[in-house]
Write an enzyme that holds these catalytic residues in place. Structure first.
Site, PDB file in Angstrom:
ATOM      1  CB  CYS A 117      -0.927  -0.005   1.200  1.00 66.01           C
ATOM      2  SG  CYS A 117      -1.933  -1.485   1.279  1.00 66.01           S
ATOM      3  CG  HIS A 256      -3.408   2.975   2.340  1.00 65.14           C
ATOM      4  ND1 HIS A 256      -3.744   2.665   1.044  1.00 65.14           N
ATOM      5  CD2 HIS A 256      -3.597   1.849   3.066  1.00 65.14           C
ATOM      6  CE1 HIS A 256      -4.107   1.407   0.990  1.00 65.14           C
ATOM      7  NE2 HIS A 256      -4.033   0.884   2.203  1.00 65.14           N
ATOM      8  CG  ASN A 286      -6.692  -1.334   1.159  1.00 66.47           C
ATOM      9  OD1 ASN A 286      -5.958  -0.877   0.277  1.00 66.47           O
ATOM     10  ND2 ASN A 286      -6.227  -1.848   2.279  1.00 66.47           N
TER      11      ASN A 286
HETATM   12  N1  COA Z   1     -18.952  -9.351   8.264  1.00 70.02           N
HETATM   13  C1  COA Z   1     -19.410  -9.677   9.480  1.00 70.02           C
HETATM   14  N2  COA Z   1     -18.601 -10.031  10.492  1.00 70.02           N
HETATM   15  C2  COA Z   1     -17.274 -10.052  10.246  1.00 70.02           C
HETATM   16  C3  COA Z   1     -16.739  -9.727   9.008  1.00 70.02           C
HETATM   17  C4  COA Z   1     -17.638  -9.378   7.984  1.00 70.02           C
HETATM   18  N3  COA Z   1     -17.223  -9.050   6.750  1.00 70.02           N
HETATM   19  N4  COA Z   1     -15.391  -9.825   9.058  1.00 70.02           N
HETATM   20  C5  COA Z   1     -15.081 -10.202  10.314  1.00 70.02           C
HETATM   21  N5  COA Z   1     -16.213 -10.343  11.030  1.00 70.02           N
HETATM   22  C6  COA Z   1     -16.350 -10.737  12.424  1.00 70.02           C
HETATM   23  C7  COA Z   1     -15.184 -11.559  12.920  1.00 70.02           C
HETATM   24  O1  COA Z   1     -15.348 -12.914  12.572  1.00 70.02           O
HETATM   25  C8  COA Z   1     -15.252 -11.315  14.395  1.00 70.02           C
HETATM   26  O2  COA Z   1     -16.231 -12.181  14.921  1.00 70.02           O
HETATM   27  P1  COA Z   1     -16.020 -12.922  16.341  1.00 70.02           P
HETATM   28  O3  COA Z   1     -15.876 -11.805  17.342  1.00 70.02           O
HETATM   29  O4  COA Z   1     -17.272 -13.731  16.492  1.00 70.02           O
HETATM   30  O5  COA Z   1     -14.771 -13.722  16.182  1.00 70.02           O
HETATM   31  C9  COA Z   1     -15.795  -9.894  14.511  1.00 70.02           C
HETATM   32  O6  COA Z   1     -16.365  -9.582  13.229  1.00 70.02           O
HETATM   33  C10 COA Z   1     -14.759  -8.845  14.891  1.00 70.02           C
HETATM   34  O7  COA Z   1     -13.591  -9.063  14.154  1.00 70.02           O
HETATM   35  P2  COA Z   1     -12.331  -8.143  14.329  1.00 70.02           P
HETATM   36  O8  COA Z   1     -11.250  -8.676  13.447  1.00 70.02           O
HETATM   37  O9  COA Z   1     -12.016  -7.939  15.765  1.00 70.02           O
HETATM   38  O10 COA Z   1     -12.908  -6.758  13.787  1.00 70.02           O
HETATM   39  P3  COA Z   1     -12.183  -5.392  13.627  1.00 70.02           P
HETATM   40  O11 COA Z   1     -12.898  -4.365  14.398  1.00 70.02           O
HETATM   41  O12 COA Z   1     -10.706  -5.490  13.823  1.00 70.02           O
HETATM   42  O13 COA Z   1     -12.430  -5.065  12.086  1.00 70.02           O
HETATM   43  C11 COA Z   1     -11.203  -5.138  10.041  1.00 70.02           C
HETATM   44  C12 COA Z   1     -11.925  -5.937  11.124  1.00 70.02           C
HETATM   45  C13 COA Z   1     -10.569  -6.107   9.062  1.00 70.02           C
HETATM   46  C14 COA Z   1     -12.223  -4.276   9.336  1.00 70.02           C
HETATM   47  C15 COA Z   1     -10.138  -4.254  10.696  1.00 70.02           C
HETATM   48  O14 COA Z   1      -9.354  -5.017  11.564  1.00 70.02           O
HETATM   49  C16 COA Z   1      -9.243  -3.582   9.695  1.00 70.02           C
HETATM   50  O15 COA Z   1      -9.681  -2.730   8.947  1.00 70.02           O
HETATM   51  N6  COA Z   1      -7.956  -3.906   9.757  1.00 70.02           N
HETATM   52  C17 COA Z   1      -6.968  -3.290   8.893  1.00 70.02           C
HETATM   53  C18 COA Z   1      -7.165  -3.769   7.505  1.00 70.02           C
HETATM   54  C19 COA Z   1      -6.240  -3.091   6.585  1.00 70.02           C
HETATM   55  O16 COA Z   1      -6.240  -1.910   6.542  1.00 70.02           O
HETATM   56  N7  COA Z   1      -5.479  -3.877   5.871  1.00 70.02           N
HETATM   57  C20 COA Z   1      -4.621  -3.410   4.862  1.00 70.02           C
HETATM   58  C21 COA Z   1      -3.503  -2.640   5.429  1.00 70.02           C
HETATM   59  S1  COA Z   1      -3.001  -1.555   4.259  1.00 70.02           S
END
Ligand code: COA
Length: 331
Positions: A117, A256, A286
């Site tokens: 990224c 980003h 993203n």
């Molecule tokens: N729909 C519904 N539920 C979902 C889901 C979706 N698309 N994706 C994950 N979940 C669930 C998980 O299974 C988890 O359930 P559980 O508590 O029963 O295990 C719950 O939602 C919470 O997951 P968590 O990973 O703690 O959520 P989060 O608040 O961290 O959000 C992201 C998840 C991926 C959106 C977030 O972590 C994120 O944006 N991370 C950075 C991603 C990124 O920028 N990556 C590229 C870097 S450049």
């Protein structure tokens, strides 16, 4: 971290996103998710998906044509093409080589840059050095991704996040302003947080790697999330400090576009008003290296950036790598 000597600026910008829109509602029919979850956890409403005849080089080509037109340059004027991508057309030749042929930019040296990224900012800084040294006069830097080709459409943890697109910038020496300072970084101890495990020399493609879905993006989202906030705010402040500017000097902050909650937290940490930030994550999700490039181009085309403005680009991604650049807009 280094302050510029000769002034190198962006003299043309362009972008392209595929026509096909994939909405959160569409994803509800593909995995166990909801528009409400995706919107509140990420800020993303929809993303663009490349068609079957599109590849990273064709996305890059459309963005490049737009940028060259804006710069009023012909393809033959280019001395250097850098394509920042983690979804190249092929492992080799470089996507930049395919692009050179499509453009007819026969005088350009070409290579790809793999900095996830942060790739567009790594590319800008690399091109700046070539131009500052006098080796080349005009450079084209593109962030282009067909992330849909490495997205696991059965994995709700990742498939809701990514999209396809390309953004391009033409760089050349300028009288005043341009790239004032930059800061690039890497922490290779955290490679396992975000990767496409198979298909390279470490885990070549096999029936097993396909069955195990190892050719798709694997991410530990929550850990990436926390690091992104800390690292992005730190990188931007370091780049500003390198040219003796502060957060209060920023006219337009172009981060980003990974997740709206990350951007909110970065703004709070930097004490940067949200009005100074350009957001388009809701429309495109993203797009890795293309995200910052497309956001910069959109901000410029819609008049959010004016001559003399201090613009800060800031990105973070798999590696982990990060980069920030401070630009005084000269157009
Ligand atoms: N729909 C519904 N539920 C979902 C889901 C979706 N698309 N994706 C994950 N979940 C669930 C998980 O299974 C988890 O359930 P559980 O508590 O029963 O295990 C719950 O939602 C919470 O997951 P968590 O990973 O703690 O959520 P989060 O608040 O961290 O959000 C992201 C998840 C991926 C959106 C977030 O972590 C994120 O944006 N991370 C950075 C991603 C990124 O920028 N990556 C590229 C870097 S450049």
């Amino acid at each position: 971290m280094r302050k510029s000597r000769k002034n190198i600026g962006i003299i043309g910008l362009g972008f392209y996103v595929p026509k096909k829109v994939l909405t959160n509602k569409d994803l509800e029919g593909m995995v166990d998710t909801s528009d409400e979850w995706i919107t509140t956890r990420t800020g993303i409403k929809e993303r663009r998906i490349a068609g079957p005849t599109e590849s990273t080089s064709t996305l890059a080509f459309n963005a490049a044509k737009d940028a060259l037109k804006d710069a009023k340059l012909a393809p033959e004027d280019l001395d250097l093409i850098i394509v920042a991508t983690i979804t190249p057309d092929m492992a080799f030749p470089a996507t930049a080589c395919f692009l050179q042929e499509m453009l007819g930019a026969k005088n350009a040296a070409c290579f790809d840059m793999s900095a996830a990224c942060a790739g567009f900012i790594y590319g800008l800084v690399t091109a700046q050095k070539f131009l500052q040294s006098g080796t080349y006069k005009n450079a084209l830097v593109i962030g282009a991704e067909k992330l849909s080709s490495v997205t696991d459409w059965q994995d709700r943890n990742t498939c809701v996040l990514f999209g396809d697109g390309a953004g391009a910038a033409v760089l050349a020496p300028v009288e005043n302003g341009g790239i004032l300072a930059s800061y690039l970084g890497c922490d290779g101890s955290m490679t396992e947080l975000l990767m496409q495990p198979a298909g390279g020399s470490r885990m070549p493609a096999s029936r097993q790697t396909v069955d195990d879905r190892m050719h798709f993006i694997k991410m530990r989202g929550n850990e990436v999330f926390k690091l992104a906030i800390k690292i992005m705010s730190d990188a931007a402040c370091r780049a500003l400090k390198a040219c003796k500017l502060g957060v209060e000097d920023i006219d337009c902050f172009i981060p980003h576009q990974a997740n709206m909650r990350i951007l909110d937290a970065v703004a709070r940490k930097m004490k940067l008003p949200l009005e100074k930030i350009y957001f388009n994550v809701a429309k495109y999700g993203n797009m890795s290296s293309a995200a910052t490039a497309v956001a910069l181009c959109e901000a410029y085309k819609c008049g959010r950036i004016r001559g003399g403005d201090i613009v800060v680009l800031d990105a973070f991604g798999a590696g982990l790598v990060w980069g920030a650049a401070v630009i005084q807009w000269q157009k």
